[in-house]
Scaffold this active site. Structure first.
Site, short mmCIF file in Angstrom:
data_model
loop_
_atom_site.label_atom_id
_atom_site.label_comp_id
_atom_site.label_asym_id
_atom_site.label_seq_id
_atom_site.Cartn_x
_atom_site.Cartn_y
_atom_site.Cartn_z
N ARG A 70 4.23 9.55 -43.44
CA ARG A 70 4.39 9.07 -44.80
C ARG A 70 3.22 9.88 -45.96
O ARG A 70 3.92 10.44 -46.79
CB ARG A 70 4.13 7.50 -44.99
CG ARG A 70 5.50 6.66 -44.56
CD ARG A 70 4.87 5.49 -44.29
NE ARG A 70 4.57 5.43 -43.12
CZ ARG A 70 5.42 5.17 -42.19
NH1 ARG A 70 6.58 4.71 -42.23
NH2 ARG A 70 5.00 5.27 -40.69
N THR A 71 2.31 9.54 -45.71
CA THR A 71 1.43 10.22 -46.52
C THR A 71 1.49 11.52 -46.67
O THR A 71 1.17 12.28 -47.95
CB THR A 71 -0.10 9.66 -46.21
OG1 THR A 71 0.00 8.21 -46.04
CG2 THR A 71 -1.24 10.00 -47.27
N LYS A 98 -12.17 24.53 -32.65
CA LYS A 98 -13.41 25.65 -32.09
C LYS A 98 -14.68 24.97 -32.42
O LYS A 98 -15.66 25.67 -32.30
CB LYS A 98 -13.22 26.74 -32.60
CG LYS A 98 -11.95 27.51 -32.17
CD LYS A 98 -11.59 28.75 -32.83
CE LYS A 98 -10.27 29.59 -32.62
NZ LYS A 98 -10.04 30.66 -33.46
N ARG A 120 -7.34 13.79 -45.22
CA ARG A 120 -7.21 12.55 -44.30
C ARG A 120 -8.29 12.96 -43.33
O ARG A 120 -8.13 14.03 -42.55
CB ARG A 120 -5.87 12.32 -43.87
CG ARG A 120 -5.94 11.22 -42.70
CD ARG A 120 -4.61 10.90 -42.39
NE ARG A 120 -4.12 9.88 -43.47
CZ ARG A 120 -3.15 8.90 -43.15
NH1 ARG A 120 -2.66 8.83 -42.05
NH2 ARG A 120 -2.85 8.21 -44.22
N HIS A 148 -8.20 4.15 -48.89
CA HIS A 148 -6.98 5.05 -48.77
C HIS A 148 -6.21 4.64 -50.23
O HIS A 148 -5.39 3.73 -50.50
CB HIS A 148 -6.05 4.38 -47.77
CG HIS A 148 -4.81 5.27 -47.54
ND1 HIS A 148 -4.42 6.11 -48.05
CD2 HIS A 148 -3.79 5.04 -46.28
CE1 HIS A 148 -3.27 6.49 -47.94
NE2 HIS A 148 -2.92 5.97 -46.55
C1 NCD Z 1 -1.85 3.59 -43.01
C2 NCD Z 1 -3.17 4.48 -42.62
O1 NCD Z 1 -3.06 5.72 -42.19
O2 NCD Z 1 -4.31 4.05 -43.02
N1 NCD Z 1 -0.74 4.13 -43.03
C3 NCD Z 1 -0.38 4.87 -44.00
O3 NCD Z 1 -1.02 5.80 -44.79
N2 NCD Z 1 0.84 4.60 -44.50
C4 NCD Z 1 -2.12 2.53 -41.92
C5 NCD Z 1 -1.95 2.64 -40.65
O4 NCD Z 1 -2.12 3.59 -40.09
O5 NCD Z 1 -1.54 1.36 -40.08
#
Ligand code: NCD
Length: 326
Positions: A70-71, A98, A120, A148
């Site tokens: 999703r993100t 590497k 991320r 997040h």
């Molecule tokens: C979350 C995350 O990656 O922190 N998911 C997300 O971004 N929609 C929550 C999760 O991984 O459970």
């Protein structure tokens, strides 16, 4: 509730930050400003023609060192809908494998003159480290157990659009609070906007000192649900656990899974939320996740694109020399 109900300064004073590393450090009016900015993109994204040139000529790099569906997709879609050139760095095929250090990766991304970098990373604090090394705005798409922020913003937008306001609501967040950056950012965001936040987890998955974040801890899910306006369920973050934190998933579901029967303890119109990915039959039953009138799970995904469009737009205004954003 839109900007009419809130007052914040004009121009860059409305959001004076260079990037978005966390909800911590944002004033309530700055959070409201981002939510209000996102409203226009909710409408825009429902149109058949979803393209504008606001970020034309800009380059956005999505550097995801951890898995995401999703993100990553919604940041990519958000950048493309604004007309930016969006590049996804494939970490599995990158020099990170590497042995390149994070700082060398950051220096490399910086030399390519990106106009925004979305990161991320599995380590808490990694995004700030990169933000300190590059010249452009950095947006945190999740760093370890830390924050997040765009997830919390999209959750707040979802709640506000369904309930009209956030202040005065009781929000119950249940699951692996200890390892969840979603829980942390949501606690910061929702308490800052005036909600009462309850957190519920088995003792081993409840962070010490959670009361200092103004969240009320519960170990009994039934009590935590009593009269709640919003129920937010979280996944067990098994990838962040070393050793056993729960006896078994069956037992976990029995005590902390959201079933229809349990949901009846919350308000009759309580919203059901989950950031995804869901483990159906563990933290949430399928029939609850799919409850048409109550479940906001697909709305959260929809709001996610709008929030990311707002964040990319606001954070690149200085580079685009938008009037008032000196
Ligand atoms: C979350 C995350 O990656 O922190 N998911 C997300 O971004 N929609 C929550 C999760 O991984 O459970």
């Amino acid at each position: 509730m839109t900007s009419a109900a809130h007052s914040y300064p004009d121009g860059s004073a409305a959001f004076p930050h260079r990037g978005l590393v966390g909800i911590a450090g944002l004033a309530p009016h700055e959070i409201m400003f981002l939510l209000d900015e996102a409203e226009q993109w909710v409408e825009f994204n429902r149109l058949p023609q979803k393209h504008n040139d606001r970020l034309a000529g800009l380059t956005i790099i999505n550097a995801f060192f951890e898995n995401s569906t999703r993100t990553l997709l919604s940041f990519e879609i958000a950048g493309k809908r604004h007309g930016a050139d969006v590049v996804n760095m494939h970490v599995a095929q990158s020099s990170v494998k590497k042995g390149e250090t994070l700082i060398d990766t950051a220096t490399t991304l910086n030399a390519m003159h990106a106009d925004a970098i979305v990161i991320r990373h599995g380590s808490s604090g990694a995004v700030q480290l990169i933000a300190d090394k590059v010249d452009c705005p950095v947006l945190n798409a999740g760093d370890g157990q830390h924050e997040h922020p765009t997830q919390a913003l999209l959750d707040a937008l979802t709640i506000r659009s369904a309930k009209g306001a956030i202040s005065g609501l009781t929000v119950t967040i249940c699951g692996d609070i200890l390892h969840s950056r979603v829980a942390r950012s949501n606690i910061l965001c929702l308490t800052s906007l005036g909600a009462d936040v309850r957190v519920c987890a088995p003792p081993a998955l409840m962070p010490a000192g959670i009361e200092a974040m103004q969240a009320k801890p519960f170990h009994d899910f039934d009590a935590a649900l009593d009269g709640a306006d919003v129920v937010m369920m979280l996944r067990l973050q098994l990838e962040r656990m070393q050793g056993e934190y729960i006896p078994s998933s069956r037992e976990y579901r029995h005590l902390f899974g959201l079933t229809q029967e349990r949901l009846a303890r919350a308000k009759p119109d309580a919203l059901v939320m989950h950031p995804g990915p869901m483990n159906r039959g563990i933290e949430i039953d399928s029939d609850v996740a799919d409850l048409a009138a109550r479940s906001q799970i697909t709305r959260q995904v929809e709001m996610g694109v709008a929030i990311r469009m707002a964040c990319l737009d606001v954070l690149t205004r200085r580079a685009r020399r938008v009037e008032g954003w000196a």
